[in-house]
Design a protein around this motif. Structure first.
Motif, PDB file in Angstrom:
ATOM      1  N   ASP A  76      44.732  43.846  45.975  1.00  0.00           N
ATOM      2  CA  ASP A  76      46.003  43.722  46.691  1.00  0.00           C
ATOM      3  C   ASP A  76      47.089  43.360  45.676  1.00  0.00           C
ATOM      4  OD1 ASP A  76      48.196  43.169  48.264  1.00  0.00           O
ATOM      5  OD2 ASP A  76      47.089  41.944  49.708  1.00  0.00           O
ATOM      6  N   PRO A  77      47.831  44.356  45.180  1.00  0.00           N
ATOM      7  CA  PRO A  77      48.853  44.079  44.173  1.00  0.00           C
ATOM      8  C   PRO A  77      50.012  43.223  44.703  1.00  0.00           C
ATOM      9  CG  PRO A  77      48.919  46.392  44.816  1.00  0.00           C
ATOM     10  CD  PRO A  77      47.738  45.784  45.493  1.00  0.00           C
ATOM     11  N   ARG A  78      50.195  43.211  46.020  1.00  0.00           N
ATOM     12  CA  ARG A  78      51.278  42.415  46.607  1.00  0.00           C
ATOM     13  C   ARG A  78      50.994  40.915  46.461  1.00  0.00           C
ATOM     14  NH1 ARG A  78      51.719  40.210  51.359  1.00  0.00           N
ATOM     15  NH2 ARG A  78      49.930  41.295  52.208  1.00  0.00           N
ATOM     16  N   THR A  79      49.737  40.509  46.699  1.00  0.00           N
ATOM     17  CA  THR A  79      49.358  39.090  46.609  1.00  0.00           C
ATOM     18  C   THR A  79      48.690  38.741  45.278  1.00  0.00           C
ATOM     19  OG1 THR A  79      47.214  39.486  47.645  1.00  0.00           O
ATOM     20  CG2 THR A  79      49.064  38.917  49.108  1.00  0.00           C
ATOM     21  N   LEU A  80      48.466  39.772  44.450  1.00  0.00           N
ATOM     22  CA  LEU A  80      47.793  39.607  43.145  1.00  0.00           C
ATOM     23  C   LEU A  80      46.397  39.022  43.310  1.00  0.00           C
ATOM     24  CD1 LEU A  80      50.797  38.326  41.008  1.00  0.00           C
ATOM     25  CD2 LEU A  80      49.931  40.665  41.199  1.00  0.00           C
ATOM     26  N   ARG A  81      45.677  39.504  44.345  1.00  0.00           N
ATOM     27  CA  ARG A  81      44.292  39.086  44.607  1.00  0.00           C
ATOM     28  C   ARG A  81      43.358  40.267  44.354  1.00  0.00           C
ATOM     29  NH1 ARG A  81      45.115  33.551  45.522  1.00  0.00           N
ATOM     30  NH2 ARG A  81      46.780  33.359  47.018  1.00  0.00           N
ATOM     31  N   LEU A  82      42.300  39.986  43.623  1.00  0.00           N
ATOM     32  CA  LEU A  82      41.319  41.003  43.244  1.00  0.00           C
ATOM     33  C   LEU A  82      39.947  40.529  43.715  1.00  0.00           C
ATOM     34  CD1 LEU A  82      40.688  43.597  41.550  1.00  0.00           C
ATOM     35  CD2 LEU A  82      40.375  42.060  39.606  1.00  0.00           C
ATOM     36  N   THR A  83      39.305  41.323  44.555  1.00  0.00           N
ATOM     37  CA  THR A  83      37.964  40.973  45.021  1.00  0.00           C
ATOM     38  C   THR A  83      36.953  41.747  44.189  1.00  0.00           C
ATOM     39  OG1 THR A  83      38.832  40.671  47.259  1.00  0.00           O
ATOM     40  CG2 THR A  83      36.442  40.826  47.031  1.00  0.00           C
ATOM     41  N   LEU A  84      36.012  41.003  43.610  1.00  0.00           N
ATOM     42  CA  LEU A  84      34.980  41.598  42.762  1.00  0.00           C
ATOM     43  C   LEU A  84      33.594  41.227  43.264  1.00  0.00           C
ATOM     44  CD1 LEU A  84      36.399  40.753  39.212  1.00  0.00           C
ATOM     45  CD2 LEU A  84      36.372  42.989  40.319  1.00  0.00           C
ATOM     46  N   LYS A  85      32.722  42.217  43.305  1.00  0.00           N
ATOM     47  CA  LYS A  85      31.291  41.978  43.499  1.00  0.00           C
ATOM     48  C   LYS A  85      30.754  41.913  42.074  1.00  0.00           C
ATOM     49  CE  LYS A  85      27.114  44.003  45.403  1.00  0.00           C
ATOM     50  NZ  LYS A  85      26.532  45.158  46.106  1.00  0.00           N
ATOM     51  N   HIS A  86      30.344  40.735  41.645  1.00  0.00           N
ATOM     52  CA  HIS A  86      30.021  40.558  40.230  1.00  0.00           C
ATOM     53  C   HIS A  86      28.617  40.030  39.993  1.00  0.00           C
ATOM     54  CE1 HIS A  86      30.376  36.145  40.441  1.00  0.00           C
ATOM     55  NE2 HIS A  86      31.454  36.341  41.209  1.00  0.00           N
ATOM     56  N   GLY A  87      28.150  40.253  38.772  1.00  0.00           N
ATOM     57  CA  GLY A  87      26.907  39.664  38.312  1.00  0.00           C
ATOM     58  C   GLY A  87      27.180  38.239  37.857  1.00  0.00           C
ATOM     59  N   GLU A  88      26.239  37.656  37.171  1.00  0.00           N
ATOM     60  CA  GLU A  88      26.405  36.294  36.670  1.00  0.00           C
ATOM     61  C   GLU A  88      27.630  36.193  35.766  1.00  0.00           C
ATOM     62  OE1 GLU A  88      23.953  32.904  34.153  1.00  0.00           O
ATOM     63  OE2 GLU A  88      23.228  34.963  34.161  1.00  0.00           O
ATOM     64  N   ILE A  89      28.397  35.141  35.935  1.00  0.00           N
ATOM     65  CA  ILE A  89      29.520  34.847  35.046  1.00  0.00           C
ATOM     66  C   ILE A  89      29.090  33.638  34.228  1.00  0.00           C
ATOM     67  CG2 ILE A  89      31.967  34.276  34.856  1.00  0.00           C
ATOM     68  CD1 ILE A  89      32.392  35.553  37.591  1.00  0.00           C
TER      69      ILE A  89
END
Length: 118
Positions: A56-69
């Motif tokens: 969502d570029p309007r709210t600058l939120r990025l949802t990621l399905k990620h592996g271990e960080i």
């Protein structure tokens, strides 16, 4: 007696220092192996893998399905990250496989760097 003791002392010093000198690697010898095996850059080693599920570029939120960080000691999951501005994400979109660097800033998780996975 003094003439005999000076060479004797010099010989003992050389004998005592010999093993230490033999064990000390030279700069060229210690660098020779690494010269043909460059270490991965810190940036490359610290990137985590994931997939964009929402942006969502309007709210600058990025949802990621990620592996271990690893740098955050975080297990795999899907979560929302913040980004500083839309240029961080660029033309990436949901479904893109990515590699990214996330950090915790003031209690919120921020994506500091992101690139498409090869």
């Amino acid at each position: 007696m003094k003439i005999l003791s000076i060479p004797l002392v010099a010989s003992l010093l050389l004998l005592g220092a010999g093993p230490a000198l033999a064990q000390a690697p030279t700069a060229a010898a210690s660098d020779s192996h690494n010269s043909h095996h460059p270490a991965p850059s810190a940036t490359q080693a610290e990137l985590s893998e994931g997939e964009i599920t929402r942006w969502d570029p309007r709210t600058l939120r990025l949802t990621l399905k990620h592996g271990e960080i690893k740098n955050l000691e975080m297990p795999p999951m899907t979560m929302v990250f913040r980004v500083a501005d839309a240029s961080v994400v660029g033309d990436m979109k949901p479904g893109d496989k990515v590699r990214f660097r996330a950090e915790q800033v003031n209690g919120a998780y921020h994506v500091k760097q992101i690139e498409k996975a090869p």
